[in-house]
Design a protein around this motif. Structure first.
Motif, PDB file in Angstrom:
ATOM      1  N   GLY A   1       0.818  -1.209   0.000  1.00  0.00           N
ATOM      2  CA  GLY A   1       0.000   0.000   0.000  1.00  0.00           C
ATOM      3  C   GLY A   1       0.850   1.255   0.000  1.00  0.00           C
ATOM      4  N   ARG A   2       0.194   2.386   0.121  1.00  0.00           N
ATOM      5  CA  ARG A   2       0.888   3.672   0.159  1.00  0.00           C
ATOM      6  C   ARG A   2       1.513   3.895   1.527  1.00  0.00           C
ATOM      7  N   LEU A   3       2.692   4.493   1.515  1.00  0.00           N
ATOM      8  CA  LEU A   3       3.342   4.874   2.763  1.00  0.00           C
ATOM      9  C   LEU A   3       2.721   6.179   3.229  1.00  0.00           C
ATOM     10  N   ARG A   4       2.249   6.183   4.459  1.00  0.00           N
ATOM     11  CA  ARG A   4       1.613   7.366   5.036  1.00  0.00           C
ATOM     12  C   ARG A   4       2.292   7.685   6.367  1.00  0.00           C
ATOM     13  N   THR A   5       2.125   8.913   6.815  1.00  0.00           N
ATOM     14  CA  THR A   5       2.720   9.343   8.071  1.00  0.00           C
ATOM     15  C   THR A   5       1.676  10.051   8.918  1.00  0.00           C
ATOM     16  N   VAL A   6       1.611   9.689  10.195  1.00  0.00           N
ATOM     17  CA  VAL A   6       0.809  10.446  11.151  1.00  0.00           C
ATOM     18  C   VAL A   6       1.782  11.155  12.090  1.00  0.00           C
ATOM     19  N   ILE A   7       1.403  12.342  12.526  1.00  0.00           N
ATOM     20  CA  ILE A   7       2.275  13.155  13.369  1.00  0.00           C
ATOM     21  C   ILE A   7       1.563  13.479  14.671  1.00  0.00           C
ATOM     22  N   VAL A   8       2.302  13.302  15.777  1.00  0.00           N
ATOM     23  CA  VAL A   8       1.813  13.661  17.107  1.00  0.00           C
ATOM     24  C   VAL A   8       2.841  14.615  17.707  1.00  0.00           C
ATOM     25  N   GLN A   9       2.385  15.784  18.186  1.00  0.00           N
ATOM     26  CA  GLN A   9       3.279  16.758  18.788  1.00  0.00           C
ATOM     27  C   GLN A   9       2.742  17.176  20.156  1.00  0.00           C
ATOM     28  N   THR A  10       3.669  17.508  21.036  1.00  0.00           N
ATOM     29  CA  THR A  10       3.240  18.063  22.318  1.00  0.00           C
ATOM     30  C   THR A  10       2.619  19.436  22.059  1.00  0.00           C
TER      31      THR A  10
ATOM     32  N   GLY B   1      -5.793  -2.994   9.351  1.00  0.00           N
ATOM     33  CA  GLY B   1      -5.195  -3.583   8.156  1.00  0.00           C
ATOM     34  C   GLY B   1      -3.869  -2.955   7.769  1.00  0.00           C
ATOM     35  N   SER B   2      -3.446  -1.938   8.524  1.00  0.00           N
ATOM     36  CA  SER B   2      -2.170  -1.264   8.237  1.00  0.00           C
ATOM     37  C   SER B   2      -1.034  -1.922   9.001  1.00  0.00           C
ATOM     38  N   ARG B   3       0.191  -1.596   8.583  1.00  0.00           N
ATOM     39  CA  ARG B   3       1.386  -2.110   9.248  1.00  0.00           C
ATOM     40  C   ARG B   3       2.336  -0.946   9.498  1.00  0.00           C
ATOM     41  N   ILE B   4       2.808  -0.805  10.740  1.00  0.00           N
ATOM     42  CA  ILE B   4       3.764   0.238  11.110  1.00  0.00           C
ATOM     43  C   ILE B   4       5.118  -0.134  10.501  1.00  0.00           C
ATOM     44  N   VAL B   5       5.781   0.827   9.855  1.00  0.00           N
ATOM     45  CA  VAL B   5       7.082   0.539   9.256  1.00  0.00           C
ATOM     46  C   VAL B   5       8.210   1.413   9.792  1.00  0.00           C
ATOM     47  N   GLY B   6       7.876   2.478  10.513  1.00  0.00           N
ATOM     48  CA  GLY B   6       8.947   3.324  11.030  1.00  0.00           C
ATOM     49  C   GLY B   6       8.433   4.397  11.957  1.00  0.00           C
TER      50      GLY B   6
ATOM     51  N   GLU C   1       5.289   6.188  10.531  1.00  0.00           N
ATOM     52  CA  GLU C   1       5.019   5.793   9.149  1.00  0.00           C
ATOM     53  C   GLU C   1       4.346   4.427   9.119  1.00  0.00           C
ATOM     54  N   TYR C   2       3.364   4.295   8.241  1.00  0.00           N
ATOM     55  CA  TYR C   2       2.687   3.000   8.108  1.00  0.00           C
ATOM     56  C   TYR C   2       2.284   2.787   6.654  1.00  0.00           C
ATOM     57  N   ILE C   3       2.090   1.520   6.316  1.00  0.00           N
ATOM     58  CA  ILE C   3       1.583   1.143   5.004  1.00  0.00           C
ATOM     59  C   ILE C   3       0.182   0.591   5.224  1.00  0.00           C
TER      60      ILE C   3
END
Length: 152
Positions: free
Chosen positions: A24-33, A55-60, A148-150
């Motif tokens: 799948g597509r590589l996507r990124t979620v961001i969490v900040q204080t 159904g996603s998999r964490i890659v980084g 990052e997750y796919i």
């Protein structure tokens, strides 16, 4: 020389379609204080508010931070979107030091769902959240976590 097929090559050879977690597509979620907040005591949590779909998999994971208190570390975990029950408090990162300000993001992908070639596909929509460990997280300390997750 001999060659063996990867799991994905074997699926393709068998005429099976690859799942989103495999191609799948590589996507990124961001969490900040937040820009301003009180010190976080050990075991206090920071709600991420962002979700990674089933159904996603964490890659980084990359972690950037400003200077913090001595011995300060964080865990980055996942909890179910439906009821916020914990899937794994160390799913993504376990005890990553955030004491010294970073000029280059730290590799934070050492958690239970990503370490050692683990192929963990999420069975639920999951929220990324952070837990203060080791020492109090300094008030107003800047911390940015990029996961990052796919997936879909």
């Amino acid at each position: 020389m001999a060659e063996i097929n990867s799991r994905q090559a074997a699926k393709i050879a068998a005429g099976t379609k690859l799942s989103n977690s495999e191609a799948g597509r590589l996507r990124t979620v961001i969490v900040q204080t937040p820009a301003t907040f009180s010190a976080m005591a050990i075991d206090d949590t920071l709600a991420g508010g962002v979700f990674i779909p089933k159904g996603s998999r964490i890659v980084g994971c990359r972690i950037s931070n400003g200077a913090g208190t001595a011995s300060s570390t964080i865990n980055v975990g996942l909890r179910k979107r439906s009821d916020l029950s914990v899937l794994s408090a160390t799913a993504i990162s376990s005890l990553v030091a955030i004491t010294t300000a970073t000029t280059t993001p730290t590799n934070g992908a050492n958690g239970a769902y990503v370490a050692g070639g683990v192929d963990q596909v999420l069975t639920d929509d999951a929220e990324v959240y952070v837990t203060a460990k080791g020492a109090v997280l300094a008030a107003n300390q800047l911390v940015r976590i990029e996961v990052e997750y796919i997936g879909s």
